[in-house]
Design a protein around this motif. Structure first.
Motif, PDB file in Angstrom:
ATOM      1  N   UNK A   1       0.822  -1.207   0.000  1.00  0.00           N
ATOM      2  CA  UNK A   1       0.000   0.000   0.000  1.00  0.00           C
ATOM      3  C   UNK A   1       0.856   1.258   0.000  1.00  0.00           C
ATOM      4  N   UNK A   2       1.923   1.241   0.802  1.00  0.00           N
ATOM      5  CA  UNK A   2       2.819   2.385   0.902  1.00  0.00           C
ATOM      6  C   UNK A   2       4.230   1.878   1.131  1.00  0.00           C
ATOM      7  N   UNK A   3       5.189   2.783   0.956  1.00  0.00           N
ATOM      8  CA  UNK A   3       6.575   2.500   1.324  1.00  0.00           C
ATOM      9  C   UNK A   3       7.123   3.691   2.090  1.00  0.00           C
ATOM     10  N   UNK A   4       7.734   3.431   3.233  1.00  0.00           N
ATOM     11  CA  UNK A   4       8.381   4.465   4.041  1.00  0.00           C
ATOM     12  C   UNK A   4       9.872   4.161   4.094  1.00  0.00           C
ATOM     13  N   UNK A   5      10.673   5.118   3.638  1.00  0.00           N
ATOM     14  CA  UNK A   5      12.128   4.985   3.631  1.00  0.00           C
ATOM     15  C   UNK A   5      12.671   5.747   4.837  1.00  0.00           C
ATOM     16  N   UNK A   6      13.106   5.007   5.843  1.00  0.00           N
ATOM     17  CA  UNK A   6      13.529   5.596   7.108  1.00  0.00           C
ATOM     18  C   UNK A   6      15.053   5.607   7.205  1.00  0.00           C
ATOM     19  N   UNK A   7      15.623   6.807   7.247  1.00  0.00           N
ATOM     20  CA  UNK A   7      17.076   6.940   7.362  1.00  0.00           C
ATOM     21  C   UNK A   7      17.772   6.140   6.274  1.00  0.00           C
ATOM     22  N   UNK A   8      17.221   6.192   5.084  1.00  0.00           N
ATOM     23  CA  UNK A   8      17.755   5.443   3.957  1.00  0.00           C
ATOM     24  C   UNK A   8      18.172   6.410   2.865  1.00  0.00           C
ATOM     25  N   UNK A   9      18.743   5.862   1.795  1.00  0.00           N
ATOM     26  CA  UNK A   9      19.219   6.715   0.724  1.00  0.00           C
ATOM     27  C   UNK A   9      18.846   6.174  -0.636  1.00  0.00           C
ATOM     28  N   UNK A  10      19.185   6.906  -1.689  1.00  0.00           N
ATOM     29  CA  UNK A  10      18.781   6.505  -3.028  1.00  0.00           C
ATOM     30  C   UNK A  10      19.676   5.459  -3.667  1.00  0.00           C
ATOM     31  N   UNK A  11      20.911   5.313  -3.164  1.00  0.00           N
ATOM     32  CA  UNK A  11      21.881   4.432  -3.808  1.00  0.00           C
ATOM     33  C   UNK A  11      23.003   4.126  -2.816  1.00  0.00           C
ATOM     34  N   UNK A  12      24.069   3.540  -3.331  1.00  0.00           N
ATOM     35  CA  UNK A  12      25.216   3.214  -2.487  1.00  0.00           C
ATOM     36  C   UNK A  12      25.829   4.477  -1.886  1.00  0.00           C
TER      37      UNK A  12
END
Length: 285
Positions: free
Chosen positions: A132-143
């Protein structure tokens, strides 16, 4: 790595095994005791982490009425995994998360912490219909791109491939504890951190470490997936640079949510505030 403040599980949070068509996964699970759950929240931990990184957050989300499941990924702590490097690509890890959501009935609110955010994003791109949703917590777009950090990760991966994992942990602890910001945890927590790290399948941890040096940016693909996205992080997060996370949010067309008095582990540092931001997002349309 997140450091739990307590190993005692809150009332209503229990250990369980999630059976999927891709294997069995160790979890911490909580189900509301009154009424029908509003849905399911699936929490995916990061590098050197585990389901215990979410313990207080599992409790808070359940109190809001959500069935909440925090997992160990394959080869991570209490979930078994093969000694095969090809089993730990982002595609393979993501397929596990898709299977988890399917086993939980689909339509999960997916939350990925740190490296778990890269896995969560790949899972949504693999099959957006079960989230339903995605939450990106303290994450980044790539390496990571910082040269010093990348070199450290490469050295750790090399050590995991060539030394007993117990020795790698001791060397890592010796390095980390020499830093000016290091605070030694209580003895019980220190013992858990060692048990958790050394409980990983060594190949799993070395390959996950490599994913932090070679993961590609798929933010544009996520923006086109049709799954609503959230970006949130602690105000003092020391993982991906804050400007990088802010740009990722902009590329997704959302405003980043900042958690006061938290750094890279808001699920432990500020679980109530983190739960409020997540639940508000789940209910937004």
């Amino acid at each position: 790595m997140s450091t739990p403040r307590s190993l005692t599980l809150p009332d209503g949070v229990h250990r369980a095994t999630l059976e999927t068509d891709r294997g069995s996964f160790a979890t911490l699970t909580a189900v509301p005791q009154i009424g029908t759950p509003l849905g399911t929240v699936l929490l995916v931990p990061g590098w050197t982490g585990s389901k215990e990184d979410f313990t207080p957050l599992v409790d808070h989300l359940c109190r809001y009425g959500w069935r909440t499941v925090a997992v160990d990924q394959r080869g991570q702590y209490e979930t078994p995994g093969p000694a095969d490097p090809s089993a730990y690509t982002l595609a393979e890890l993501a397929a596990d998360v898709v299977a988890m959501s399917e086993a939980l009935g689909g339509y999960s609110q997916l939350v990925g912490h740190s490296f778990g955010g890269l896995v969560a994003r790949e899972a949504v791109l693999t099959d957006p219909s079960v989230f339903s949703t995605i939450s990106l917590m303290c994450s980044g777009p790539a390496a990571f791109t910082d040269e010093v950090r990348v070199q450290g990760l490469q050295m750790l991966a090399y050590g995991l491939d060539n030394l007993p994992i117990e020795q790698v942990y001791d060397l890592k602890l010796q390095h980390d504890s020499s830093g000016p910001a290091y605070i030694a945890p209580p003895e019980e927590i220190a013992a858990f951190l060692r048990k958790r790290f050394t409980g990983n399948v060594p190949v799993s941890l070395s390959e996950i470490t490599r994913r932090l040096t070679d993961a590609q940016d798929k933010t544009d693909e996520l923006a086109k997936s049709g799954v609503r996205a959230q970006v949130l992080y602690g105000e003092g997060d020391d993982g991906w640079p804050l400007e990088t996370q802010r740009q990722m949010a902009a590329d997704l067309g959302v405003e980043p949510q900042v958690i006061p008095e938290a750094s890279h582990s808001p699920a432990i540092e500020q679980p109530a505030a983190t739960a409020r931001l997540l639940v508000k997002f789940f209910h937004d349309r």
